[in-house]
Design a protein around this motif. Sequence first.
Motif, mmCIF file in Angstrom:
data_model
loop_
_atom_site.group_PDB
_atom_site.id
_atom_site.type_symbol
_atom_site.label_atom_id
_atom_site.label_comp_id
_atom_site.label_asym_id
_atom_site.label_seq_id
_atom_site.Cartn_x
_atom_site.Cartn_y
_atom_site.Cartn_z
ATOM 1 N N PHE A 216 1.118 -1.538 0.473
ATOM 2 C CA PHE A 216 0.717 -0.256 -0.036
ATOM 3 C C PHE A 216 1.121 1.176 -0.220
ATOM 4 C CE2 PHE A 216 -3.013 2.995 1.327
ATOM 5 C CZ PHE A 216 -4.192 2.608 1.587
ATOM 6 N N SER B 288 -2.537 8.923 0.741
ATOM 7 C CA SER B 288 -3.418 7.971 -0.149
ATOM 8 C C SER B 288 -5.518 9.235 -0.063
ATOM 9 C CB SER B 288 -4.108 7.516 0.988
ATOM 10 O OG SER B 288 -5.825 6.451 0.277
ATOM 11 N N ASN C 215 -9.219 7.858 -2.376
ATOM 12 C CA ASN C 215 -9.000 6.780 -2.627
ATOM 13 C C ASN C 215 -8.675 5.715 -1.292
ATOM 14 O OD1 ASN C 215 -5.586 5.269 -1.993
ATOM 15 N ND2 ASN C 215 -6.409 5.671 -4.540
ATOM 16 N N TYR D 174 -10.040 2.096 -1.389
ATOM 17 C CA TYR D 174 -9.003 1.050 -0.537
ATOM 18 C C TYR D 174 -9.201 0.735 1.019
ATOM 19 C CZ TYR D 174 -7.281 0.877 -5.992
ATOM 20 O OH TYR D 174 -7.550 1.131 -7.254
#
Lengths: 364, 232
Positions: free
Chosen positions: A105, B131, B135, B139
């Motif tokens: 990530f 992020s 996003n 996610y």
Amino acid sequence: MTKSNILKVRIRKYHLKDSNFSLDVDLNIPSTGVTALFGPSGSGKTTLLRCIAGLEKNQQSELSLSNEFWQTNKISLPAHKRPIGYVFQEANLFPHLTAAENLQFAIKRADKSQSVISYSEVIRLMDIEEILPQYPSQLSGGERQRIAIARALLIRPKLLLMDEPLAALDDSLKKEILPYLEAICHSSKIPIIYVSHSLDEVIRLADHMVVLEKGRVVEQGETQFLLGKLGTFFSRHKDASVVITGIITEQSAQWGLSWLHFDNQDIIVKQGNEKIGDQLRLRIQSKDVSLSLSPQEDSSILNRLTVIIDDMIKDPKDPSMVMLRLLAGSTPILARVTALSTHNLALSKGQTVIAQIKSVALLR
Amino acid sequence: MQLSPEDLGAIWLTLKLASLVTLLLILMSTPIAWWLARTQSWFRGPINAIVAMPLVLPPTVLGFYLLLFLGPQGAIGKILDDLGLSPLPFSFSGLVVASMVYSLPFVVQPIQNAFIAIGDKPLEAAATLRSSPLNRFIYVALPLAKPGYISATILGFAHTVGEFGVVLMIGGNIPNETKVVSVQIYDHVEALEYGQAHTLSLLMVAFAFTVLAFLYSLQKRRKHQPAAGGLL
């Protein structure tokens, strides 16, 4: 340290919702090494760190790194656009992803222009190769925190923020993680801001310190300098200590000892895996230092330094004790002795005495 | 006990209606649930109440007002008429709209509870990992809310299959257009065709049991995950 490479933090009267607490600080945080935000709980350390990260909405502040503005009264860069890494008190891994996917990530979103530390290096430093396929719920608290630190490094930050990464762990786990943290703090070139209320952690890790109390800065400076001052928060702490940096100049295999040289003086320490020429840091607690007027050749204590009494004050909490600031060359050492002894020996400022050091602790 | 072509038509219509309504409701409920879960606005209370109203109102009340609003003289009905669209009452489209209102809380609430259960922490962690808000939603929030979505889908579908009062008020019982299984059963009973009523009723009982048993077993396996939904 160049002036342009500094994190400037100016926060004016920031009030947390539903509380009387307000944060009011003006700081320049150096661009190298580890800066500790130190203070008791409720002093505003975490809030300050969250303001720096952009996790706390705050219009009244001004924040810039290397003259790149993150926050002024006109602009406010959201957290996801700030070049930071953040390690939370409780690892805060994504529960639906494995450890490896948690790292992915970060890798996917990393700032490719920054080359800080390689993937294999992070895996090696944190020693997490074997736990990568596991889900966070299958890991221990310490393992989770190691993954979280790795994840924060892999985003390739310009500034790494750590919010008491050891506070949620028990003592044995703390001891397990601390070496990993030391490895990161000393081997990465990323400046780190480390929030802690543990003097022990701060002494081990921090090059600079900012001491907060009730949302205000009460002390700031280099760790070594701050620890060697009288009348500060640290000198009143029960574990008041100084940190001395020196170089190994001599070793004796026969006795298993090393000689650490600093400021024209030597301190003898138990030999570890250090070699001649290595730089070492050691910690001397004030309660382990005693004073005598003449060298006691018939004593079993090996470490006897010739020092000058620079300052002495009564312990405000305990009238039977006196704190002394000694100078070995220009290196400060703190000693805590009884008021009766200072009277009997007629100790005074400017006097040259012998400091006997009962024990030293090697930091690295 | 054979199913007549009319029975089969009713079953097919019910499945078609429930699938379409569930799909549309999932899409519509996601932003509503997200907003309700995260806002600190004063409007949160009233909006929550509006979403939950179909839980407590008699279906006839819902159906009555829908009939008024959607009918040729109603506020929405007039607009549709001006746009050259056919009126909604007594049509399949009307049934879809009515069912969406009727089943809304059963879809919004499980999703909303799943979003609340996620909390700020994973989203803050994602924010510090570069992020963006969208996003993070895709996610982090959506995968973590998966159990809520499963509950919402099952409950929305099952609840639409089980509706009766609203259908009768706004759809009537036009075969293959608005006559769903529950209305068909009602008609069988009215005509004293108990055998056929039995067949369809047993099918409904079996369906309800299967759905709920599946939902509960799903919840048990996901103990460490966010709660599957607030209605069970």
